[in-house]
Write an enzyme that holds these catalytic residues in place. Structure first.
Site, PDB file in Angstrom:
ATOM      1  N   ASP A  34      -6.349   0.887   7.236  1.00 44.33           N
ATOM      2  CA  ASP A  34      -5.856   1.375   8.532  1.00 44.33           C
ATOM      3  C   ASP A  34      -5.443   2.844   8.421  1.00 44.33           C
ATOM      4  OD1 ASP A  34      -4.987   1.313  11.164  1.00 44.33           O
ATOM      5  OD2 ASP A  34      -3.213   0.079  10.786  1.00 44.33           O
ATOM      6  N   THR A 118      -6.808  -8.933   2.999  1.00 44.72           N
ATOM      7  CA  THR A 118      -6.690  -9.148   1.554  1.00 44.72           C
ATOM      8  C   THR A 118      -5.812  -8.123   0.838  1.00 44.72           C
ATOM      9  OG1 THR A 118      -8.653  -7.847   0.991  1.00 44.72           O
ATOM     10  CG2 THR A 118      -8.989 -10.197   1.465  1.00 44.72           C
ATOM     11  N   TYR A 121      -1.594  -7.912   3.675  1.00 42.37           N
ATOM     12  CA  TYR A 121      -1.365  -9.229   4.281  1.00 42.37           C
ATOM     13  C   TYR A 121      -1.554 -10.395   3.312  1.00 42.37           C
ATOM     14  CZ  TYR A 121      -0.684  -7.396   9.061  1.00 42.37           C
ATOM     15  OH  TYR A 121      -0.190  -6.769  10.188  1.00 42.37           O
TER      16      TYR A 121
HETATM   17  N1  APR Z   1     -12.376   1.089   2.513  1.00 40.68           N
HETATM   18  C1  APR Z   1     -12.549  -0.248   2.382  1.00 40.68           C
HETATM   19  N2  APR Z   1     -11.552  -1.069   2.054  1.00 40.68           N
HETATM   20  C2  APR Z   1     -10.337  -0.531   1.851  1.00 40.68           C
HETATM   21  C3  APR Z   1     -10.058   0.838   1.995  1.00 40.68           C
HETATM   22  C4  APR Z   1     -11.154   1.670   2.328  1.00 40.68           C
HETATM   23  N3  APR Z   1     -11.023   2.973   2.479  1.00 40.68           N
HETATM   24  N4  APR Z   1      -8.744   1.027   1.730  1.00 40.68           N
HETATM   25  C5  APR Z   1      -8.223  -0.169   1.433  1.00 40.68           C
HETATM   26  N5  APR Z   1      -9.183  -1.106   1.499  1.00 40.68           N
HETATM   27  C6  APR Z   1      -9.133  -2.547   1.260  1.00 40.68           C
HETATM   28  C7  APR Z   1      -8.055  -3.079   0.366  1.00 40.68           C
HETATM   29  O1  APR Z   1      -8.457  -3.012  -0.982  1.00 40.68           O
HETATM   30  C8  APR Z   1      -7.970  -4.534   0.820  1.00 40.68           C
HETATM   31  O2  APR Z   1      -8.861  -5.337   0.082  1.00 40.68           O
HETATM   32  O3  APR Z   1      -8.904  -3.174   2.491  1.00 40.68           O
HETATM   33  C9  APR Z   1      -8.483  -4.504   2.255  1.00 40.68           C
HETATM   34  C10 APR Z   1      -7.459  -4.873   3.282  1.00 40.68           C
HETATM   35  O4  APR Z   1      -6.197  -4.341   2.912  1.00 40.68           O
HETATM   36  P1  APR Z   1      -5.200  -3.645   3.931  1.00 40.68           P
HETATM   37  O5  APR Z   1      -5.754  -2.335   4.363  1.00 40.68           O
HETATM   38  O6  APR Z   1      -3.867  -3.670   3.324  1.00 40.68           O
HETATM   39  O7  APR Z   1      -5.276  -4.604   5.250  1.00 40.68           O
HETATM   40  P2  APR Z   1      -4.606  -6.057   5.507  1.00 40.68           P
HETATM   41  O8  APR Z   1      -4.405  -6.823   4.274  1.00 40.68           O
HETATM   42  O9  APR Z   1      -5.406  -6.652   6.618  1.00 40.68           O
HETATM   43  O10 APR Z   1      -3.159  -5.702   6.039  1.00 40.68           O
HETATM   44  C11 APR Z   1      -3.008  -5.104   7.298  1.00 40.68           C
HETATM   45  O11 APR Z   1      -1.797  -3.255   6.398  1.00 40.68           O
HETATM   46  O12 APR Z   1      -1.799  -0.986   6.535  1.00 40.68           O
HETATM   47  C12 APR Z   1      -1.458  -2.079   7.127  1.00 40.68           C
HETATM   48  O13 APR Z   1      -1.478  -1.418   9.435  1.00 40.68           O
HETATM   49  C13 APR Z   1      -1.997  -2.340   8.505  1.00 40.68           C
HETATM   50  O14 APR Z   1      -0.033  -3.594   8.816  1.00 40.68           O
HETATM   51  C14 APR Z   1      -1.420  -3.691   8.634  1.00 40.68           C
HETATM   52  C15 APR Z   1      -1.709  -4.333   7.300  1.00 40.68           C
END
Ligand code: APR
Length: 168
Positions: A34, A118, A121
């Site tokens: 995000d 993953t 969350y």
């Molecule tokens: N490209 C692809 N995947 C990524 C990237 C990227 N640039 N950056 C991080 N990830 C991966 C992480 O390794 C993880 O496997 O995205 C996956 C999801 O992780 P998060 O971004 O933490 O998302 P999520 O687990 O759905 O949690 C959502 O996190 O940042 C906050 O605003 C968001 O509160 C929400 C929560």
């Protein structure tokens, strides 16, 4: 059948019509993917998101890509992992389903997903990958489209590769 593709690395490097953001219900940005999307898209993105919030878990909201244009951004909110007995799997499946429905509604050809839920969350990578691949492989609106799974870390890379192998 859709074409299911594993991309090792950042979602931001995928050339697809749509990139999916793993957002939170406020849609105002955060860490992880995000944060990376908001940084790359620029400050206009948060202003575009504000009137679309709140986004309940499993649903999707659509914005343009701003700095990530011509790609659109589909913002979806995954479940927070709470042990698996709180409807997490259904919510995660809805994220993928609703994104694919929106992709088809807009008649677009390709979409790139991060491993929703993953990271912050806490959803276990293997279980999340199984849902992602199963829903995308079977969804009627996915047929004929390119679906890219971006694996940013080794755990998700292994989990997605295994889930994809099980479908070929
Ligand atoms: N490209 C692809 N995947 C990524 C990237 C990227 N640039 N950056 C991080 N990830 C991966 C992480 O390794 C993880 O496997 O995205 C996956 C999801 O992780 P998060 O971004 O933490 O998302 P999520 O687990 O759905 O949690 C959502 O996190 O940042 C906050 O605003 C968001 O509160 C929400 C929560």
């Amino acid at each position: 059948m859709p074409r299911l593709i594993l991309h090792s690395g950042s979602l931001l490097d995928v050339a697809a019509d749509v990139i999916v953001n793993a957002a939170n219900s406020t849609l105002l940005g955060g860490g992880g993917v995000d944060g990376a999307i908001h940084r790359a898209a620029g400050p206009e993105l948060v202003e575009a998101c504000r009137p679309l919030a709140p986004c309940p878990p499993g649903e999707v909201r659509v914005t343009e890509g701003f700095g990530l244009a011509p790609r659109l951004i589909f913002h979806t909110v995954g479940p927070i992992w709470n042990g698996g007995q709180s409807g997490e799997a259904d919510i995660l499946a809805n994220c993928y389903r609703n994104c694919l429905t929106e992709l088809a509604r807009r008649n677009l050809a390709s979409i790139a997903f991060p491993a929703i839920s993953t990271g912050a969350y806490g959803y276990p990578a293997a279980a999340a990958a199984h849902i992602a691949v199963t829903i995308c492989a079977r969804h009627p609106h996915a047929a004929g489209r390119d679906i890219v799974f971006a694996a940013f870390d080794p755990q998700n890379q292994a989990a997605l590769a295994a889930a994809l192998r099980a479908h070929t």
